[in-house]
Design an enzyme around this catalytic site. Structure first.
Site, PDB file in Angstrom:
ATOM      1  N   LYS A  64       0.834  -1.447   0.177  1.00 12.28           N
ATOM      2  CA  LYS A  64      -0.038  -0.046   0.097  1.00 12.28           C
ATOM      3  C   LYS A  64       0.805   1.228   0.014  1.00 12.28           C
ATOM      4  O   LYS A  64       0.707   2.227  -0.798  1.00 12.28           O
ATOM      5  CB  LYS A  64      -0.986   0.022   1.336  1.00 12.28           C
ATOM      6  CG  LYS A  64      -1.847  -1.171   1.440  1.00 12.28           C
ATOM      7  CD  LYS A  64      -2.616  -1.118   2.630  1.00 12.28           C
ATOM      8  CE  LYS A  64      -2.081  -1.135   3.839  1.00 12.28           C
ATOM      9  NZ  LYS A  64      -1.358  -2.451   4.113  1.00 12.28           N
TER      10      LYS A  64
ATOM     11  N   ARG B 120      -9.819   0.391   9.165  1.00 13.74           N
ATOM     12  CA  ARG B 120      -9.331  -0.951   9.334  1.00 13.74           C
ATOM     13  C   ARG B 120     -10.241  -1.614   9.832  1.00 13.74           C
ATOM     14  O   ARG B 120     -10.004  -2.935  10.313  1.00 13.74           O
ATOM     15  CB  ARG B 120      -8.010  -1.087  10.118  1.00 13.74           C
ATOM     16  CG  ARG B 120      -6.671  -1.054   9.330  1.00 13.74           C
ATOM     17  CD  ARG B 120      -5.489  -0.778  10.438  1.00 13.74           C
ATOM     18  NE  ARG B 120      -4.201  -1.482   9.953  1.00 13.74           N
ATOM     19  CZ  ARG B 120      -3.406  -0.864   9.316  1.00 13.74           C
ATOM     20  NH1 ARG B 120      -3.514   0.325   9.082  1.00 13.74           N
ATOM     21  NH2 ARG B 120      -2.469  -1.485   9.137  1.00 13.74           N
TER      22      ARG B 120
ATOM     23  N   ARG C  97      11.336  -5.582   4.953  1.00  9.79           N
ATOM     24  CA  ARG C  97      11.011  -4.068   4.958  1.00  9.79           C
ATOM     25  C   ARG C  97      11.995  -3.191   5.820  1.00  9.79           C
ATOM     26  O   ARG C  97      12.487  -3.633   6.820  1.00  9.79           O
ATOM     27  CB  ARG C  97       9.623  -3.745   5.328  1.00  9.79           C
ATOM     28  CG  ARG C  97       9.449  -2.277   5.366  1.00  9.79           C
ATOM     29  CD  ARG C  97       7.888  -2.048   5.230  1.00  9.79           C
ATOM     30  NE  ARG C  97       7.061  -2.395   6.287  1.00  9.79           N
ATOM     31  CZ  ARG C  97       5.801  -2.408   6.345  1.00  9.79           C
ATOM     32  NH1 ARG C  97       5.309  -2.097   5.378  1.00  9.79           N
ATOM     33  NH2 ARG C  97       5.006  -2.843   7.577  1.00  9.79           N
TER      34      ARG C  97
ATOM     35  N   ARG D 206      10.910  -1.433  11.365  1.00 16.47           N
ATOM     36  CA  ARG D 206      10.054  -1.105  12.399  1.00 16.47           C
ATOM     37  C   ARG D 206       9.956  -2.161  13.459  1.00 16.47           C
ATOM     38  O   ARG D 206       9.968  -3.358  13.097  1.00 16.47           O
ATOM     39  CB  ARG D 206       8.816  -1.066  11.724  1.00 16.47           C
ATOM     40  CG  ARG D 206       8.467   0.196  11.114  1.00 16.47           C
ATOM     41  CD  ARG D 206       7.315   0.186  10.138  1.00 16.47           C
ATOM     42  NE  ARG D 206       5.905  -0.512  10.506  1.00 16.47           N
ATOM     43  CZ  ARG D 206       4.985  -0.562   9.899  1.00 16.47           C
ATOM     44  NH1 ARG D 206       4.887   0.110   8.460  1.00 16.47           N
ATOM     45  NH2 ARG D 206       3.651  -1.148  10.483  1.00 16.47           N
TER      46      ARG D 206
ATOM     47  N   ARG E 233      -0.117  -9.448  13.461  1.00 16.46           N
ATOM     48  CA  ARG E 233      -0.661  -8.470  12.629  1.00 16.46           C
ATOM     49  C   ARG E 233      -1.528  -9.107  11.519  1.00 16.46           C
ATOM     50  O   ARG E 233      -2.599  -8.569  11.103  1.00 16.46           O
ATOM     51  CB  ARG E 233       0.120  -7.688  11.875  1.00 16.46           C
ATOM     52  CG  ARG E 233       0.593  -6.428  12.974  1.00 16.46           C
ATOM     53  CD  ARG E 233       2.185  -5.865  12.406  1.00 16.46           C
ATOM     54  NE  ARG E 233       2.042  -5.174  11.101  1.00 16.46           N
ATOM     55  CZ  ARG E 233       3.176  -5.029  10.429  1.00 16.46           C
ATOM     56  NH1 ARG E 233       4.291  -5.835  10.704  1.00 16.46           N
ATOM     57  NH2 ARG E 233       3.030  -4.188   9.373  1.00 16.46           N
TER      58      ARG E 233
HETATM   59  P1  ADP Z   1       2.323  -1.801   3.367  1.00 11.69           P
HETATM   60  O1  ADP Z   1       2.215  -0.273   3.297  1.00 11.69           O
HETATM   61  O2  ADP Z   1       0.991  -2.394   2.323  1.00 11.69           O
HETATM   62  O3  ADP Z   1       2.416  -2.293   4.594  1.00 11.69           O
HETATM   63  P2  ADP Z   1       4.779  -1.689   1.937  1.00 11.69           P
HETATM   64  O4  ADP Z   1       4.657  -0.629   0.732  1.00 11.69           O
HETATM   65  O5  ADP Z   1       5.637  -1.124   2.860  1.00 11.69           O
HETATM   66  O6  ADP Z   1       3.281  -2.342   2.341  1.00 11.69           O
HETATM   67  O7  ADP Z   1       5.745  -2.829   1.336  1.00 11.69           O
HETATM   68  C1  ADP Z   1       6.019  -3.858   2.222  1.00 11.69           C
HETATM   69  C2  ADP Z   1       7.485  -4.423   1.875  1.00 11.69           C
HETATM   70  O8  ADP Z   1       7.289  -5.038   0.484  1.00 11.69           O
HETATM   71  C3  ADP Z   1       8.370  -3.282   1.406  1.00 11.69           C
HETATM   72  O9  ADP Z   1       9.675  -3.898   2.020  1.00 11.69           O
HETATM   73  C4  ADP Z   1       8.202  -3.101   0.392  1.00 11.69           C
HETATM   74  O10 ADP Z   1       9.734  -2.632  -0.215  1.00 11.69           O
HETATM   75  C5  ADP Z   1       8.026  -4.341  -0.535  1.00 11.69           C
HETATM   76  N1  ADP Z   1       7.107  -4.405  -1.490  1.00 11.69           N
HETATM   77  C6  ADP Z   1       6.102  -3.753  -2.076  1.00 11.69           C
HETATM   78  N2  ADP Z   1       5.544  -3.923  -3.129  1.00 11.69           N
HETATM   79  C7  ADP Z   1       6.496  -5.010  -3.578  1.00 11.69           C
HETATM   80  C8  ADP Z   1       6.384  -5.883  -4.709  1.00 11.69           C
HETATM   81  N3  ADP Z   1       5.350  -5.632  -5.756  1.00 11.69           N
HETATM   82  N4  ADP Z   1       7.004  -6.999  -4.912  1.00 11.69           N
HETATM   83  C9  ADP Z   1       8.077  -7.224  -4.052  1.00 11.69           C
HETATM   84  N5  ADP Z   1       8.002  -6.220  -2.830  1.00 11.69           N
HETATM   85  C10 ADP Z   1       7.156  -5.250  -2.617  1.00 11.69           C
HETATM   86  P1  ADP Z   2       0.966  -2.046   7.690  1.00 11.26           P
HETATM   87  O1  ADP Z   2      -0.045  -1.813   6.976  1.00 11.26           O
HETATM   88  O2  ADP Z   2       2.200  -2.005   7.053  1.00 11.26           O
HETATM   89  O3  ADP Z   2       0.291  -3.093   8.535  1.00 11.26           O
HETATM   90  P2  ADP Z   2       0.591   0.571   8.922  1.00 11.26           P
HETATM   91  O4  ADP Z   2       1.684   1.655   8.947  1.00 11.26           O
HETATM   92  O5  ADP Z   2      -0.448   0.979   8.097  1.00 11.26           O
HETATM   93  O6  ADP Z   2       1.150  -0.875   8.809  1.00 11.26           O
HETATM   94  O7  ADP Z   2      -0.006   0.604  10.488  1.00 11.26           O
HETATM   95  C1  ADP Z   2       0.994   0.386  11.557  1.00 11.26           C
HETATM   96  C2  ADP Z   2       0.291  -0.018  12.719  1.00 11.26           C
HETATM   97  O8  ADP Z   2      -0.386   1.266  13.111  1.00 11.26           O
HETATM   98  C3  ADP Z   2      -0.744  -1.016  12.859  1.00 11.26           C
HETATM   99  O9  ADP Z   2      -0.553  -2.290  12.946  1.00 11.26           O
HETATM  100  C4  ADP Z   2      -1.722  -0.384  13.981  1.00 11.26           C
HETATM  101  O10 ADP Z   2      -1.287  -0.618  15.135  1.00 11.26           O
HETATM  102  C5  ADP Z   2      -1.747   1.031  13.854  1.00 11.26           C
HETATM  103  N1  ADP Z   2      -2.640   1.474  12.676  1.00 11.26           N
HETATM  104  C6  ADP Z   2      -2.508   2.283  11.699  1.00 11.26           C
HETATM  105  N2  ADP Z   2      -3.585   2.476  11.221  1.00 11.26           N
HETATM  106  C7  ADP Z   2      -4.757   2.107  12.175  1.00 11.26           C
HETATM  107  C8  ADP Z   2      -6.204   2.254  11.853  1.00 11.26           C
HETATM  108  N3  ADP Z   2      -6.634   2.446  10.926  1.00 11.26           N
HETATM  109  N4  ADP Z   2      -6.682   1.749  13.140  1.00 11.26           N
HETATM  110  C9  ADP Z   2      -6.330   1.090  14.062  1.00 11.26           C
HETATM  111  N5  ADP Z   2      -4.954   0.788  13.955  1.00 11.26           N
HETATM  112  C10 ADP Z   2      -3.956   1.646  13.219  1.00 11.26           C
END
Ligand code: ADP
Ligand code: ADP
Ligand code: ZN
Length: 214
Positions: A13, A88, A127, A159, A170
């Site tokens: 995302k 979420r 990541r 992280r 998660r």
């Molecule tokens: P999210 O915001 O949904 O948690 P991220 O954009 O941070 O996800 O991506 C999670 C990890 O996967 C990061 O290390 C990113 O560089 C990697 N990543 C994102 N898109 C891809 C893809 N299409 N193929 C392989 N790795 C990816």
């Molecule tokens: P990812 O998509 O990689 O899991 P985010 O950066 O979106 O991570 O979120 C990290 C953490 O922040 C989540 O695991 C949760 O603890 C908190 N968080 C983020 N957005 C929300 C939300 N909309 N509602 C509740 N908790 C949230």
């Protein structure tokens, strides 16, 4: 254009949001980034959120709803916005609906980025993040210089919640609390599912096709 990026942790995302933000000039609203910034600045919100986040639990709905209401009222959202990581839960989605109705706005699409669990675990464990919001992967999307952000030259870090125990939790939390939103937005005819297992640049092409067709 008012859109939501939905998908499990690690789906990509944030990675796609950066591209969409640049290409469509849409403000990228990441609740995870907002919460992490509050933790870094030791605000009262940050203090409340920290323990939930490090365990991989969701932060309580009331806090998130306040954050999103404030953020969507800012000027830069008047011509459109992109939400990443919100909603979420069903109550968060209902609250968003109320906020948008009150300001005469509506959602145009919910992009559901789909990736299987095995790939998610690999992505999350490798990541590396930057304070500026950029994210990298040690193998799949490495920075030009080891440990250094391409965008701002900041130092990359892992992280807390990208460690194995929190990742496991998660994914469970996602299935229980967030996955029901797929059905919720499907019933509203807003859902567009994107195959998130492809290459980063191919996924962005697919997203553009979906958005152009709106
Ligand atoms: P999210 O915001 O949904 O948690 P991220 O954009 O941070 O996800 O991506 C999670 C990890 O996967 C990061 O290390 C990113 O560089 C990697 N990543 C994102 N898109 C891809 C893809 N299409 N193929 C392989 N790795 C990816
Ligand atoms: P990812 O998509 O990689 O899991 P985010 O950066 O979106 O991570 O979120 C990290 C953490 O922040 C989540 O695991 C949760 O603890 C908190 N968080 C983020 N957005 C929300 C939300 N909309 N509602 C509740 N908790 C949230
Ligand atoms: Zn950076």
């Amino acid at each position: 254009m008012n859109i939501i990026l939905l998908g499990p942790p690690g789906a990509g995302k944030g990675t796609q949001a950066k591209k969409i933000e640049e290409y469509y000039s849409l403000p990228h609203i990441s609740t995870g980034d907002i919460l992490r910034e509050n933790i870094n600045n030791n605000t009262s919100l940050g203090v409340k959120a920290k323990s939930y986040m490090s365990r991989g639990e969701l932060v309580p709905d009331e806090l998130l709803i306040t954050i999103i209401k404030d953020r969507l009222s800012k000027n830069d959202c008047s011509k459109g916005f992109m939400l990443d990581g919100y909603p979420r839960t069903i109550p968060q989605a209902d609250a968003l609906q109320m906020i948008l109705t009150e300001s005469n706005k509506k959602l145009d699409a919910v992009l559901n980025i789909a990736v299987d669990d095995e790939e998610l675990i690999e992505r999350l464990s490798g990541r590396r993040m930057c304070k500026c919001g950029a994210s990298y992967h040690v193998n799949f999307n490495p920075p030009l210089k080891d440990g250094v952000c391409n965008v701002c030259k900041g130092q990359l870090y892992q992280r807390d919640d990208d460690k194995p125990e929190a990742i496991k939790n998660r994914l469970i939390v996602y299935k229980k609390q967030t996955q029901p939103l797929i059905d919720y937005y499907n019933r509203k005819k807003l859902l567009r599912t994107i195959d998130g297992s492809k290459e980063i640049s191919q996924i962005f092409e697919d997203i553009k096709s979906v958005l152009e067709a709106l």
